[in-house]
Enzyme design. Structure first.
Site, PDB file in Angstrom:
ATOM      1  N   ASP A   1      14.912   1.610   9.257  1.00  0.00           N
ATOM      2  CA  ASP A   1      14.019   0.955  10.202  1.00  0.00           C
ATOM      3  C   ASP A   1      13.412   2.023  11.092  1.00  0.00           C
ATOM      4  O   ASP A   1      14.149   2.769  11.765  1.00  0.00           O
ATOM      5  CB  ASP A   1      14.798  -0.066  11.042  1.00  0.00           C
ATOM      6  CG  ASP A   1      13.893  -0.982  11.854  1.00  0.00           C
ATOM      7  OD1 ASP A   1      12.820  -0.523  12.302  1.00  0.00           O
ATOM      8  OD2 ASP A   1      14.258  -2.148  12.055  1.00  0.00           O
TER       9      ASP A   1
ATOM     10  N   TYR B   1      -2.711  -4.460  17.961  1.00  0.00           N
ATOM     11  CA  TYR B   1      -2.736  -3.788  16.656  1.00  0.00           C
ATOM     12  C   TYR B   1      -3.865  -2.754  16.628  1.00  0.00           C
ATOM     13  O   TYR B   1      -3.661  -1.599  16.228  1.00  0.00           O
ATOM     14  CB  TYR B   1      -2.933  -4.820  15.544  1.00  0.00           C
ATOM     15  CG  TYR B   1      -3.190  -4.211  14.183  1.00  0.00           C
ATOM     16  CD1 TYR B   1      -2.147  -3.742  13.402  1.00  0.00           C
ATOM     17  CD2 TYR B   1      -4.500  -4.094  13.690  1.00  0.00           C
ATOM     18  CE1 TYR B   1      -2.384  -3.180  12.150  1.00  0.00           C
ATOM     19  CE2 TYR B   1      -4.743  -3.539  12.446  1.00  0.00           C
ATOM     20  CZ  TYR B   1      -3.674  -3.085  11.680  1.00  0.00           C
ATOM     21  OH  TYR B   1      -3.923  -2.522  10.446  1.00  0.00           O
TER      22      TYR B   1
ATOM     23  N   LYS C   1      -3.549   1.471  16.318  1.00  0.00           N
ATOM     24  CA  LYS C   1      -4.155   2.282  15.270  1.00  0.00           C
ATOM     25  C   LYS C   1      -5.058   3.365  15.858  1.00  0.00           C
ATOM     26  O   LYS C   1      -5.188   4.460  15.297  1.00  0.00           O
ATOM     27  CB  LYS C   1      -4.935   1.392  14.304  1.00  0.00           C
ATOM     28  CG  LYS C   1      -4.038   0.481  13.474  1.00  0.00           C
ATOM     29  CD  LYS C   1      -3.034   1.276  12.658  1.00  0.00           C
ATOM     30  CE  LYS C   1      -2.203   0.412  11.740  1.00  0.00           C
ATOM     31  NZ  LYS C   1      -1.228   1.201  10.940  1.00  0.00           N
TER      32      LYS C   1
ATOM     33  N   THR D   1      -3.912  -7.092   0.895  1.00  0.00           N
ATOM     34  CA  THR D   1      -2.470  -6.940   0.988  1.00  0.00           C
ATOM     35  C   THR D   1      -1.894  -8.268   1.465  1.00  0.00           C
ATOM     36  O   THR D   1      -2.630  -9.172   1.877  1.00  0.00           O
ATOM     37  CB  THR D   1      -2.082  -5.843   1.991  1.00  0.00           C
ATOM     38  OG1 THR D   1      -2.512  -6.235   3.299  1.00  0.00           O
ATOM     39  CG2 THR D   1      -2.716  -4.501   1.623  1.00  0.00           C
TER      40      THR D   1
ATOM     41  N   LEU E   1       0.816  -1.201   0.000  1.00  0.00           N
ATOM     42  CA  LEU E   1       0.000   0.000   0.000  1.00  0.00           C
ATOM     43  C   LEU E   1       0.859   1.263   0.000  1.00  0.00           C
ATOM     44  O   LEU E   1       0.549   2.240  -0.689  1.00  0.00           O
ATOM     45  CB  LEU E   1      -0.936  -0.008   1.212  1.00  0.00           C
ATOM     46  CG  LEU E   1      -1.953   1.132   1.324  1.00  0.00           C
ATOM     47  CD1 LEU E   1      -2.865   1.162   0.103  1.00  0.00           C
ATOM     48  CD2 LEU E   1      -2.765   0.984   2.607  1.00  0.00           C
TER      49      LEU E   1
END
Length: 296
Positions: free
Chosen positions: A99, A194, A198, A235, A50
């Site tokens: 990184d 996760y 977000k 993805t 993406l």
């Protein structure tokens, strides 16, 4: 563990210029507010997927785009995208190994790119990972790894990019990639860390927008900060989830008003809008593009 991955779309035709009615002595570019000629951007997680797909859209609008990813060398997907970069657009695509967890390297890379060009006009922060497991299955190491990339690394990249934008007086835009997972718990996927990472990105967007939007009062150019909240997109990271539980794909498709998952190329326009002058009065916002998943 990998950043989002997907095949980028074919490049559209370049923007053409038109001759305004009644004025043959000058030309006017269509939708000039989307023009990124001469501007410089960095894209984290831009080596593939993406991030790379959105980076290509910026190149096609004329920008010099520096994709930053932790792969030591770019994969074939990036090389193909670089070969597609048409010189007539006026843009270019470059790769740097970085990184987001290495704060010193992030600072060096952002300053090097800005110093080399005498400007930095914006950042697209798309690097991210997922860890699918129930809450009891998350070790402290799992939690730290997700947060170090999805939040701490993103925060570091945003602040280091902003420092260079302020240094070179570039009133640009920063776009942080969040997710609808920052608003909701996903049926068919247990990923509490996760999801919460977000959600943190959405709140960080508001906080940085407030802090950097009125810099003119201190003699510096203001910086806009927004976040993009994609729905379920095809993805490599999503395909890994489906491989573990094929029923998840059916659940996500059935929960979507369009009855399907999104494609990476369907976010190209949003990236260009949010990083160009077309969105000049938009900051502190979370743009949801999810096929209606959260609109039921």
């Amino acid at each position: 563990m990998a950043y989002d991955h997907a095949e980028p779309s074919d490049a559209p035709a370049p923007i053409q210029e038109r001759q305004p009615m009644g004025d043959k002595d000058r030309t006017q570019k269509r939708f000039s507010e989307f023009d990124l000629q001469g501007k410089v951007f960095t894209v984290t997680g831009g080596g593939r997927g993406l991030g790379l797909t959105m980076a290509e859209a910026l190149v096609e609008a004329g920008a010099q785009v520096h994709c930053l990813d932790r792969l030591s060398e770019p994969e074939n997907e990036f090389i193909q995208a670089q070969n597609r970069a048409n010189p007539t657009y006026g843009g270019s695509l470059h790769y740097h190994c970085m990184d987001v967890r290495d704060a010193e390297n992030v600072a060096h890379t952002m300053s090097h790119i800005a110093d080399m060009n005498g400007r930095l006009d914006g950042l697209l922060a798309a690097a991210g990972i997922n860890h699918v497991d129930n809450a009891f299955g998350h070790t402290q190491a799992d939690v730290n790894e997700v947060l170090s990339i999805n939040y701490t690394g993103l925060f570091t990249c945003a602040t280091e990019a902003a420092k260079q934008m302020m240094k070179y007086q570039c009133p640009g835009s920063i776009l942080l990639v969040s997710s609808i997972s920052g608003f909701m718990a996903n049926k068919g996927m247990c990923a509490p860390v996760y999801n919460s990472s977000k959600a943190a990105v959405i709140q960080l967007t508001r906080s940085l927008a407030m802090e950097w939007g009125q810099l003119e009062k201190t003699g510096k150019k203001g910086i806009r900060v927004n976040c993009l909240c994609p729905g379920h997109v095809c993805t490599a990271m999503v395909e890994e989830i489906f491989a573990r539980d094929p029923e998840t794909k059916k659940i996500w498709e059935s929960e979507n008003m369009l009855g399907r998952l999104g494609r990476p190329d369907e976010f190209r326009g949003a990236a260009l809008y949010l990083l160009s002058n077309a969105s000049s009065f938009m900051t502190g916002a979370a743009l949801v593009i999810d096929g209606g998943h959260t609109a039921w």
